[in-house]
Structure formats: C-alpha cells, structure tokens
Design an enzyme around this catalytic site. Structure first.
Site, PDB file in Angstrom:
ATOM      1  N   ALA A   1      35.785  35.131  30.331  1.00  0.00           N
ATOM      2  CA  ALA A   1      35.323  33.986  31.109  1.00  0.00           C
ATOM      3  C   ALA A   1      33.846  34.096  31.469  1.00  0.00           C
ATOM      4  O   ALA A   1      33.165  33.086  31.630  1.00  0.00           O
ATOM      5  CB  ALA A   1      36.167  33.859  32.379  1.00  0.00           C
TER       6      ALA A   1
ATOM      7  N   ASP B   1      40.283  43.408  39.833  1.00  0.00           N
ATOM      8  CA  ASP B   1      40.823  43.026  38.526  1.00  0.00           C
ATOM      9  C   ASP B   1      41.293  44.257  37.757  1.00  0.00           C
ATOM     10  O   ASP B   1      41.022  44.409  36.564  1.00  0.00           O
ATOM     11  CB  ASP B   1      39.775  42.258  37.718  1.00  0.00           C
ATOM     12  CG  ASP B   1      40.407  41.372  36.637  1.00  0.00           C
ATOM     13  OD1 ASP B   1      41.631  41.105  36.721  1.00  0.00           O
ATOM     14  OD2 ASP B   1      39.689  40.948  35.722  1.00  0.00           O
TER      15      ASP B   1
END
Length: 272
Positions: free
Chosen positions: A14, A125
C-alpha cells in the site's frame, strides 16, 4: 539510484515498492530499496525512517540509510535471502514444524519485539509477511515499520485503526485504544501460524473477521505440541489485554527462556 543496479521487484504494498538491488560500489552487497511516494504518505515515511534508524538489534532488519529522488524517498534495508515467514510456511505444504524449530523462531521474535517495546515503539503490523528469514530459515527478523507508532511514555496508548485485519486484537476490533499487548496478540497469531501453518482467523470481509476474533473461536493446534507451548499461545491470545501475557512473560516461558539463553550464546558468532 545511480549507485544501485535493480535486480528484482520483491513486492508491492500500500505504501511502496520493494526492490532487490546491488550496490555498484560493493559488488557483493545486496540490499533492499523500499520506495515510497512522499506526497502520498509523508507522515508515515518520516515516522518509519525515525523508527528504523533507531534500532540496532541483530533480530530486527537493519537500516542502512535513505535518499530522496523525484519526490520519492528510498529506504535502504538489509536483504534477507530466505524470504518471508509467510512464504516459508506456505512452502511446507501442510508439513508441520517440529516444536524445537517453532520455539527457536518464536524466541527470536520475542527478543526483537521486546527490544521494540523497550524503545517505546508499537510495531502495529506484526505478521508473518513482515518477518524475514535467513537463507537456511534459522534466523528470523522483524521488519517493515511503515505504520509503527512512537509513544511518549511506556504507558501511552494508540487509537488509530491500522494494521492487517487478520492480526487485529480484540481491542482494535472494539475500536478501543491499545498498547503493547496488541502487538503481543499479533505475535500470538504468528505463533499460531508456526504451529498450524494457517492464520487463526480468516473471513471474506473485515466485519466477519472482527466477529470471529471477538468470539475467540479458533481451531486448537495439534496436540503433538507440548502443553506448555499451547498454554503460552492461549495466554498471548487472551481477549482481555489486562489478562493477556506481555512480551516479558513470553520470554519467561520455560521453553522460550531456554532458547533465549542459547541465542545469547550464538547470535554473535552467527554474524547476524
């Protein structure tokens, strides 16, 4: 870019493209360049650079520097030839790891996460795709700090809903503030993957995934793994953060503690 020869695109995400490169000035040195568009994510870029440049730990992917070109920032990172943990586990094709390998890899991740938290940083993450392996898959390092968060104090908490949904903690699903125990939950999901080769929670949509996570309904690992290891997994994936094991409690687990002692003796000589 003039000092690098691009060899292979390793991935696209992303926030940027990751490319394997060779330094022209060091013919044998392979590095990874992570390219990020500054105009798209200026705050994430600066945060990541600030975070990764502060770490000097043998089990965290090393940061070598950065440069800017054509409104993009390039982060120069260590290359790990073994690929990601996700790729390694998928390549097993259903063949479970032996418990000693699970514990060896997990202990390394515990040490890395403990160091990250000691610097008042939340990774946010932690997942098998952000864990990189040495060529022989014996060394695991945590990488990709693109959405990490630097906290002002050890008791500070974050509120932004970021990360990979399959690894969301229950407090994230409930829209609550969260702290280091949310990273521990995600590491528990990784431990589950090490023991089962699959993620604990999967669904076709984020809302359906949140329902599964909040229900806590997950298939238990194979009973060939020891009771101690299976209990540690439960402690890491307790739905209430106050009752969930912290990273230091994970390190104190007898199986993990023994492996940490071995690591302390071997990491220096391994040259990692």
């Amino acid at each position: 870019m003039d000092d690098f020869v691009e060899l292979e695109v390793l991935g696209r995400g992303a926030f940027g493209t990751v490319t394997l490169c060779q330094r022209k000035s060091e013919q044998e040195r392979l590095v990874v360049l992570k390219e990020i568009e500054i105009q798209e994510t200026p705050e994430i870029t600066e945060e990541e650079v600030k975070v990764v440049s502060s770490f000097h730990h043998p089990l965290i992917v090393r940061f070598f520097g950065r440069f800017t070109r054509n409104n993009n920032v390039f982060i120069i990172m260590e290359y790990m030839p073994g690929g990601t943990l996700w790729q390694y586990l998928k390549g097993r094709k259903g063949r479970l790891l032996a418990e000693d390998e699970v514990v060896r890899l997990f202990a390394q991740l515990v040490l890395a996460l403990e160091h990250i938290h000691s610097r008042k940083v939340l990774h946010r993450d932690v997942k098998s795709k952000n864990i990189l392996l040495s060529a022989d898959h014996s060394v695991a390092k945590i990488g990709d700090f693109g959405i990490s968060k630097i906290l002002e104090t050890n008791k500070s908490r974050a509120g932004s809903i970021v990360g990979t949904p399959e690894y969301f903690s229950p407090e994230l699903c409930r829209g609550q503030t969260y702290g280091s125990k949310s990273d521990v939950w995600a590491l528990g999901c990784v431990l589950y993957e090490l023991m089962t080769l699959t993620r604990p929670f999967q669904a076709s949509s984020v809302p359906a995934l949140a329902v599964k996570i909040l229900s806590g309904d997950v298939r238990p690992p194979d009973e060939t793994y020891s009771k101690i290891l299976r209990q540690l997994l439960k402690d890491m994936m307790h739905p209430e953060p106050s009752e969930r094991a912290g990273v230091r409690a994970c390190a104190a687990c007898p199986l993990v503690a023994v492996e940490i002692v071995k690591l302390a003796c071997s990491l220096g000589s391994a040259g990692v």
